[in-house]
Write a protein that holds these residues in place. Structure first.
Motif, mmCIF file in Angstrom:
data_model
loop_
_atom_site.group_PDB
_atom_site.id
_atom_site.type_symbol
_atom_site.label_atom_id
_atom_site.label_comp_id
_atom_site.label_asym_id
_atom_site.label_seq_id
_atom_site.Cartn_x
_atom_site.Cartn_y
_atom_site.Cartn_z
ATOM 1 N N GLN A 103 3.122 45.596 62.823
ATOM 2 C CA GLN A 103 3.733 44.937 61.670
ATOM 3 C C GLN A 103 4.053 45.947 60.569
ATOM 4 O O GLN A 103 3.352 46.952 60.410
ATOM 5 N N VAL A 104 5.114 45.662 59.785
ATOM 6 C CA VAL A 104 5.396 46.396 58.552
ATOM 7 C C VAL A 104 4.849 45.566 57.398
ATOM 8 O O VAL A 104 5.331 44.466 57.131
ATOM 9 N N ILE A 105 3.826 46.102 56.723
ATOM 10 C CA ILE A 105 3.144 45.374 55.651
ATOM 11 C C ILE A 105 3.643 45.851 54.292
ATOM 12 O O ILE A 105 3.814 47.058 54.057
ATOM 13 N N PHE A 106 3.850 44.904 53.401
ATOM 14 C CA PHE A 106 4.276 45.175 52.025
ATOM 15 C C PHE A 106 3.042 45.530 51.202
ATOM 16 O O PHE A 106 2.100 44.749 51.114
ATOM 17 N N ARG A 107 3.057 46.740 50.618
ATOM 18 C CA ARG A 107 1.860 47.209 49.921
ATOM 19 C C ARG A 107 1.658 46.487 48.587
ATOM 20 O O ARG A 107 0.604 45.926 48.324
ATOM 21 N N ASN A 108 2.679 46.527 47.743
ATOM 22 C CA ASN A 108 2.575 45.854 46.439
ATOM 23 C C ASN A 108 3.955 45.773 45.807
ATOM 24 O O ASN A 108 4.907 46.404 46.261
ATOM 25 N N PHE A 156 15.360 42.545 46.065
ATOM 26 C CA PHE A 156 14.899 41.544 45.100
ATOM 27 C C PHE A 156 13.574 40.934 45.524
ATOM 28 O O PHE A 156 12.777 40.490 44.691
ATOM 29 N N GLN A 157 13.338 40.883 46.835
ATOM 30 C CA GLN A 157 12.117 40.267 47.340
ATOM 31 C C GLN A 157 10.888 41.162 47.172
ATOM 32 O O GLN A 157 9.779 40.755 47.452
ATOM 33 N N MET A 158 11.110 42.392 46.700
ATOM 34 C CA MET A 158 10.002 43.318 46.481
ATOM 35 C C MET A 158 9.466 43.252 45.057
ATOM 36 O O MET A 158 8.522 43.950 44.713
ATOM 37 N N ARG A 159 10.066 42.423 44.209
ATOM 38 C CA ARG A 159 9.680 42.362 42.802
ATOM 39 C C ARG A 159 8.787 41.158 42.521
ATOM 40 O O ARG A 159 8.890 40.138 43.188
ATOM 41 N N ASN A 160 7.974 41.303 41.487
ATOM 42 C CA ASN A 160 7.087 40.208 41.087
ATOM 43 C C ASN A 160 7.788 39.318 40.067
ATOM 44 O O ASN A 160 7.252 38.988 39.016
ATOM 45 N N VAL A 161 9.017 38.961 40.372
ATOM 46 C CA VAL A 161 9.800 38.055 39.535
ATOM 47 C C VAL A 161 10.584 37.134 40.453
ATOM 48 O O VAL A 161 10.800 37.449 41.622
ATOM 49 N N GLN A 162 11.018 36.016 39.912
ATOM 50 C CA GLN A 162 11.844 35.103 40.700
ATOM 51 C C GLN A 162 13.162 35.770 41.033
ATOM 52 O O GLN A 162 13.863 36.270 40.158
ATOM 53 N N SER A 163 13.493 35.836 42.322
ATOM 54 C CA SER A 163 14.747 36.452 42.731
ATOM 55 C C SER A 163 15.915 35.670 42.151
ATOM 56 O O SER A 163 15.921 34.429 42.174
ATOM 57 N N SER A 210 18.679 35.214 43.386
ATOM 58 C CA SER A 210 19.353 34.457 44.444
ATOM 59 C C SER A 210 18.462 33.338 44.990
ATOM 60 O O SER A 210 18.878 32.583 45.863
ATOM 61 N N GLY A 211 17.215 33.258 44.477
ATOM 62 C CA GLY A 211 16.314 32.196 44.912
ATOM 63 C C GLY A 211 15.595 32.472 46.217
ATOM 64 O O GLY A 211 14.917 31.604 46.750
ATOM 65 N N THR A 212 15.726 33.702 46.764
ATOM 66 C CA THR A 212 15.044 34.022 48.013
ATOM 67 C C THR A 212 13.557 34.219 47.767
ATOM 68 O O THR A 212 13.128 34.572 46.669
ATOM 69 N N GLN A 213 12.765 34.023 48.808
ATOM 70 C CA GLN A 213 11.308 34.074 48.708
ATOM 71 C C GLN A 213 10.838 35.524 48.658
ATOM 72 O O GLN A 213 11.211 36.349 49.479
ATOM 73 N N SER A 214 9.993 35.844 47.665
ATOM 74 C CA SER A 214 9.476 37.205 47.522
ATOM 75 C C SER A 214 8.522 37.546 48.655
ATOM 76 O O SER A 214 7.869 36.672 49.231
ATOM 77 N N PHE A 215 8.428 38.846 48.968
ATOM 78 C CA PHE A 215 7.425 39.317 49.917
ATOM 79 C C PHE A 215 6.029 39.138 49.303
ATOM 80 O O PHE A 215 5.866 39.164 48.089
ATOM 81 N N VAL A 216 5.037 39.000 50.168
ATOM 82 C CA VAL A 216 3.651 38.817 49.723
ATOM 83 C C VAL A 216 2.887 40.113 49.974
ATOM 84 O O VAL A 216 2.808 40.568 51.120
ATOM 85 N N PRO A 217 2.350 40.743 48.922
ATOM 86 C CA PRO A 217 1.574 41.969 49.148
ATOM 87 C C PRO A 217 0.466 41.754 50.174
ATOM 88 O O PRO A 217 -0.234 40.736 50.147
ATOM 89 N N ILE A 246 6.725 41.987 55.739
ATOM 90 C CA ILE A 246 7.971 41.597 55.093
ATOM 91 C C ILE A 246 8.802 40.785 56.084
ATOM 92 O O ILE A 246 8.470 40.715 57.275
ATOM 93 N N HIS A 247 9.843 40.135 55.588
ATOM 94 C CA HIS A 247 10.676 39.318 56.460
ATOM 95 C C HIS A 247 12.143 39.508 56.091
ATOM 96 O O HIS A 247 12.478 39.968 55.003
#
Length: 349
Positions: A14-19, A63-70, A72-79, A83-84
């Motif tokens: 898996q490729v894991i999102f660090r933060n 955009f999905q790597m940020r701790n803000v609402q995208s 475009s409304g896409t779901q952010s990655f979870v540290p 990732i997806h």
């Protein structure tokens, strides 16, 4: 019950999102790990278990790597989680009536070797496998649909129209240009390396192209390519490029806003100085998101598959092999390292 307990277990890289990320993403924002997964959908679940074959690197994933609402409304990655993004996969096991073992699909999946997809109704079944499966991350996936929607649904240019495309050698831009040529337009693209400019002019059939990094004056470059002005601008860059385009649009011209990659990683987006031209030139500006048009997908296939089979369209892919190469490939999008549509190949099917 017992059958579920003796399901085969395999390793799952898996490729894991660090933060969460601020500014430009780096390879160190991700790490590779290996877990164990059962090759069986949990009993009573509607989920689908897939083996991922190809993964798509797309600019909006930033955009999905940020701790803000995208925006475009896409779901952010979870540290701490995989990732997806869009990918092509083969169904291993299914609890959903629309999917069976062996089906090929494309849609949102995890950056891992195997994914349990809890909402498989968002997947598209692949019926046409006489083209490379990797195409379903690009020309026959979200980028292809984006190009199609922009040129066939939102603004349909007329024969002889002058069309300008920024980020023209990327996953979407190369298709927009070729669609516009098929419509009889005069087409110019901007790209970031001499090799990409050569691709646009000599392989993809653009009428002209320039390297924006080697142009000290973008306004002058556009006037050189469009002495009479631009009818349609397909916007993917923003910033200084958009500002220069506003000076060079024809009266009543159209701008389709697909993205603004030059602005995605800036703390403060660049100011635009030429906005009054929207009024002076009576311009139409329309933004769109591909996901609003997924219901057009089958119409899109009916248009594009014949183009591919008849070799009326060329599609350029930049494929890296192996999940561990994924972070480097994804991060490379933001410096223009890719040459064509960036794809990560996990397994050949």
């Amino acid at each position: 019950m017992g059958k579920n307990n003796i399901a085969e277990e395999v390793k799952n890289k898996q490729v894991i999102f660090r933060n969460y990320v601020t500014g430009y993403p780096k390879e160190s924002d991700f790490y590779i790990t290996t877990t164990i997964i059962k090759l069986k959908v949990p009993q009573g679940s509607n989920a689908v278990l897939v083996k991922n074959l190809y993964l798509s690197c797309d600019p909006t994933m930033q955009f999905q790597m940020r701790n803000v609402q995208s925006p475009s409304g896409t779901q952010s990655f979870v540290p701490g989680s995989p990732i997806h993004g869009f990918g092509v996969a083969k169904v291993i096991d299914s609890g959903h009536q629309s999917f069976s073992e062996g089906d090929l699909v494309w849609g949102t999946t995890g950056w891992e070797e195997y994914s349990l997809i809890q909402k498989p109704e968002t997947l598209f079944k692949i019926h046409k496998s006489d083209v490379p499966l990797s195409y379903y991350t690009g020309i026959l996936g979200m980028p292809g649909l984006t190009a199609y929607v922009g040129l066939y649904e939102i603004v349909s240019p007329k024969k002889g129209d002058c069309v300008f495309i920024s980020a023209a050698s990327g996953a979407v831009g190369q298709l927009v240009g070729q669609f516009a040529k098929l419509m009889g337009c005069y087409v110019v693209g901007a790209a970031g390396t001499p090799r990409k400019v050569d691709l646009l002019k000599n392989k993809l059939g653009f009428d002209d192209a320039f390297n924006y990094k080697q142009e000290p004056d973008l306004d002058a470059a556009l006037k050189r390519c469009f002495p009479q002005g631009i009818d349609l601008y397909f916007e993917q860059v923003g910033g200084k490029m958009l500002d220069a385009v506003l000076l060079n649009m024809k009266d009543h011209g159209s701008i389709i806003v697909c993205g603004m990659i030059s602005q995605y990683n800036l703390v403060r987006p660049e100011p635009l100085r030429n906005l009054m031209n929207i009024s002076f030139k009576r311009l139409s500006i329309k933004g769109f998101l591909c996901r609003d048009y997924f219901d057009r997908y089958h119409m899109f296939l009916d248009t594009v598959l014949p183009f591919i089979r008849e070799k009326k369209i060329v599609y350029v892919e930049d494929i890296v092999e192996g999940l561990e190469k994924g972070p480097e490939a994804l991060v490379g999008l933001f410096s223009g390292r890719n040459f064509g549509k960036q794809v990560v190949a996990l397994a050949n099917e």
